[in-house]
Design a protein around this motif. Sequence first.
Motif, PDB file in Angstrom:
ATOM      1  N   ILE A   1       0.776  -1.074   0.079  1.00 28.01           N
ATOM      2  CA  ILE A   1      -0.188  -0.127  -0.105  1.00 28.01           C
ATOM      3  C   ILE A   1       0.866   1.233   0.017  1.00 28.01           C
ATOM      4  O   ILE A   1       0.465   2.398   0.404  1.00 28.01           O
ATOM      5  CB  ILE A   1      -1.016   0.025   1.066  1.00 28.01           C
ATOM      6  CG1 ILE A   1      -0.274   0.082   2.460  1.00 28.01           C
ATOM      7  CG2 ILE A   1      -1.879  -1.100   1.030  1.00 28.01           C
ATOM      8  CD1 ILE A   1      -0.959   0.323   3.509  1.00 28.01           C
ATOM      9  N   GLU A   2       2.227   1.184  -0.311  1.00 26.70           N
ATOM     10  CA  GLU A   2       2.871   2.577  -0.264  1.00 26.70           C
ATOM     11  C   GLU A   2       2.493   3.235  -1.506  1.00 26.70           C
ATOM     12  O   GLU A   2       2.725   4.609  -1.152  1.00 26.70           O
ATOM     13  CB  GLU A   2       4.355   2.150  -0.915  1.00 26.70           C
ATOM     14  CG  GLU A   2       4.934   1.061   0.057  1.00 26.70           C
ATOM     15  CD  GLU A   2       6.610   0.697  -0.429  1.00 26.70           C
ATOM     16  OE1 GLU A   2       6.979   1.687  -1.258  1.00 26.70           O
ATOM     17  OE2 GLU A   2       7.125  -0.170   0.309  1.00 26.70           O
ATOM     18  N   TRP A   3       1.571   3.047  -2.231  1.00 29.24           N
ATOM     19  CA  TRP A   3       0.889   3.815  -3.288  1.00 29.24           C
ATOM     20  C   TRP A   3       0.029   4.704  -2.535  1.00 29.24           C
ATOM     21  O   TRP A   3       0.012   6.063  -3.148  1.00 29.24           O
ATOM     22  CB  TRP A   3       0.249   3.076  -4.427  1.00 29.24           C
ATOM     23  CG  TRP A   3      -0.765   2.049  -3.781  1.00 29.24           C
ATOM     24  CD1 TRP A   3      -0.724   0.894  -3.593  1.00 29.24           C
ATOM     25  CD2 TRP A   3      -1.812   2.419  -3.545  1.00 29.24           C
ATOM     26  NE1 TRP A   3      -1.763   0.339  -3.112  1.00 29.24           N
ATOM     27  CE2 TRP A   3      -2.900   1.253  -3.154  1.00 29.24           C
ATOM     28  CE3 TRP A   3      -3.298   3.635  -3.858  1.00 29.24           C
ATOM     29  CZ2 TRP A   3      -4.014   1.244  -2.834  1.00 29.24           C
ATOM     30  CZ3 TRP A   3      -4.303   3.543  -3.712  1.00 29.24           C
ATOM     31  CH2 TRP A   3      -4.876   2.187  -3.284  1.00 29.24           C
ATOM     32  N   VAL A   4      -0.348   4.619  -1.521  1.00 31.32           N
ATOM     33  CA  VAL A   4      -1.464   5.386  -1.009  1.00 31.32           C
ATOM     34  C   VAL A   4      -0.669   6.705  -0.530  1.00 31.32           C
ATOM     35  O   VAL A   4      -1.112   7.664  -0.817  1.00 31.32           O
ATOM     36  CB  VAL A   4      -1.945   4.809   0.244  1.00 31.32           C
ATOM     37  CG1 VAL A   4      -2.767   5.847   1.364  1.00 31.32           C
ATOM     38  CG2 VAL A   4      -2.912   3.643   0.092  1.00 31.32           C
ATOM     39  N   ALA A   5       0.602   6.546   0.010  1.00 32.46           N
ATOM     40  CA  ALA A   5       1.466   7.917   0.402  1.00 32.46           C
ATOM     41  C   ALA A   5       1.916   8.548  -0.908  1.00 32.46           C
ATOM     42  O   ALA A   5       2.188   9.654  -0.803  1.00 32.46           O
ATOM     43  CB  ALA A   5       2.622   7.416   1.128  1.00 32.46           C
ATOM     44  N   SER A   6       1.823   8.220  -2.173  1.00 35.20           N
ATOM     45  CA  SER A   6       2.212   8.778  -3.266  1.00 35.20           C
ATOM     46  C   SER A   6       1.052   9.662  -3.605  1.00 35.20           C
ATOM     47  O   SER A   6       1.201  10.511  -4.411  1.00 35.20           O
ATOM     48  CB  SER A   6       2.378   7.739  -4.334  1.00 35.20           C
ATOM     49  OG  SER A   6       3.655   6.719  -4.162  1.00 35.20           O
TER      50      SER A   6
ATOM     51  N   VAL B   1      -7.921   0.535  -9.001  1.00 31.63           N
ATOM     52  CA  VAL B   1      -8.577   0.627  -7.889  1.00 31.63           C
ATOM     53  C   VAL B   1      -9.454   1.778  -7.935  1.00 31.63           C
ATOM     54  O   VAL B   1      -9.330   2.869  -8.348  1.00 31.63           O
ATOM     55  CB  VAL B   1      -7.495   0.936  -6.586  1.00 31.63           C
ATOM     56  CG1 VAL B   1      -8.439   1.234  -5.281  1.00 31.63           C
ATOM     57  CG2 VAL B   1      -6.313  -0.057  -6.389  1.00 31.63           C
ATOM     58  N   TYR B   2     -10.883   1.559  -7.527  1.00 31.20           N
ATOM     59  CA  TYR B   2     -11.923   2.505  -7.677  1.00 31.20           C
ATOM     60  C   TYR B   2     -12.521   2.695  -6.212  1.00 31.20           C
ATOM     61  O   TYR B   2     -12.853   1.807  -5.323  1.00 31.20           O
ATOM     62  CB  TYR B   2     -12.952   1.951  -8.636  1.00 31.20           C
ATOM     63  CG  TYR B   2     -14.271   2.989  -8.738  1.00 31.20           C
ATOM     64  CD1 TYR B   2     -14.027   4.396  -9.298  1.00 31.20           C
ATOM     65  CD2 TYR B   2     -15.305   2.993  -7.806  1.00 31.20           C
ATOM     66  CE1 TYR B   2     -15.093   5.286  -9.229  1.00 31.20           C
ATOM     67  CE2 TYR B   2     -16.274   3.807  -7.673  1.00 31.20           C
ATOM     68  CZ  TYR B   2     -16.229   5.011  -8.503  1.00 31.20           C
ATOM     69  OH  TYR B   2     -17.155   5.830  -8.393  1.00 31.20           O
TER      70      TYR B   2
ATOM     71  N   ILE C   1      -7.634   4.871  -9.325  1.00 28.43           N
ATOM     72  CA  ILE C   1      -6.013   4.870  -9.100  1.00 28.43           C
ATOM     73  C   ILE C   1      -5.796   3.576 -10.095  1.00 28.43           C
ATOM     74  O   ILE C   1      -6.376   2.470 -10.066  1.00 28.43           O
ATOM     75  CB  ILE C   1      -5.967   4.366  -7.921  1.00 28.43           C
ATOM     76  CG1 ILE C   1      -6.900   5.576  -7.050  1.00 28.43           C
ATOM     77  CG2 ILE C   1      -4.410   4.374  -7.553  1.00 28.43           C
ATOM     78  CD1 ILE C   1      -6.708   5.224  -5.480  1.00 28.43           C
ATOM     79  N   THR C   2      -4.794   4.009 -10.650  1.00 29.68           N
ATOM     80  CA  THR C   2      -4.098   2.949 -11.600  1.00 29.68           C
ATOM     81  C   THR C   2      -2.635   2.524 -11.104  1.00 29.68           C
ATOM     82  O   THR C   2      -1.807   3.567 -10.765  1.00 29.68           O
ATOM     83  CB  THR C   2      -3.822   3.381 -13.053  1.00 29.68           C
ATOM     84  OG1 THR C   2      -5.366   3.818 -13.543  1.00 29.68           O
ATOM     85  CG2 THR C   2      -3.398   2.127 -14.191  1.00 29.68           C
TER      86      THR C   2
ATOM     87  N   LEU D   1       2.319   3.446  -8.023  1.00 26.07           N
ATOM     88  CA  LEU D   1       1.145   4.717  -8.580  1.00 26.07           C
ATOM     89  C   LEU D   1       1.395   4.931  -9.987  1.00 26.07           C
ATOM     90  O   LEU D   1       2.701   5.561 -10.384  1.00 26.07           O
ATOM     91  CB  LEU D   1       0.913   5.777  -7.592  1.00 26.07           C
ATOM     92  CG  LEU D   1       0.031   6.746  -7.936  1.00 26.07           C
ATOM     93  CD1 LEU D   1      -1.417   6.380  -7.985  1.00 26.07           C
ATOM     94  CD2 LEU D   1       0.206   8.090  -7.214  1.00 26.07           C
ATOM     95  N   LYS D   2       0.680   4.760 -10.981  1.00 29.58           N
ATOM     96  CA  LYS D   2       0.933   5.275 -12.511  1.00 29.58           C
ATOM     97  C   LYS D   2       0.082   6.604 -12.481  1.00 29.58           C
ATOM     98  O   LYS D   2       0.517   7.419 -13.075  1.00 29.58           O
ATOM     99  CB  LYS D   2       0.465   3.924 -13.292  1.00 29.58           C
ATOM    100  CG  LYS D   2       1.352   2.811 -13.379  1.00 29.58           C
ATOM    101  CD  LYS D   2       0.870   1.988 -14.456  1.00 29.58           C
ATOM    102  CE  LYS D   2       0.709   2.250 -15.565  1.00 29.58           C
ATOM    103  NZ  LYS D   2       0.317   1.172 -16.573  1.00 29.58           N
TER     104      LYS D   2
END
Length: 85
Positions: free
Chosen positions: A15-20, A48-49, A64-65, A72-73
């Motif tokens: 879930i590191e993408w959440v911080a991005s 992710v929707y 979120i892609t 995170l893209k």
Amino acid sequence: MDIEFHDFKEHIHSIEWVASLPKGLLSDKIDIKYNTVTITKLEDGYQVYVGPKDLDLGGDGLIITLDKDFKLKDYEIERIDSPPH
């Protein structure tokens, strides 16, 4: 009253993408009383929707892609207007 959460830690490897994402846009736990969460496997990653559970009330959705390594893209915020009554 119990509050049910969708905890991304239980559904996605990282879930590191959440911080991005911009600060405050999304947390790693989502209250599913008012929101819906879907995670879709794509050919080259995941989508992710997170959006309102009741579309008749309107609100904001977040698409979120992520790449195949859960980085995170891209993300998009969509405004969902309530239908006219």
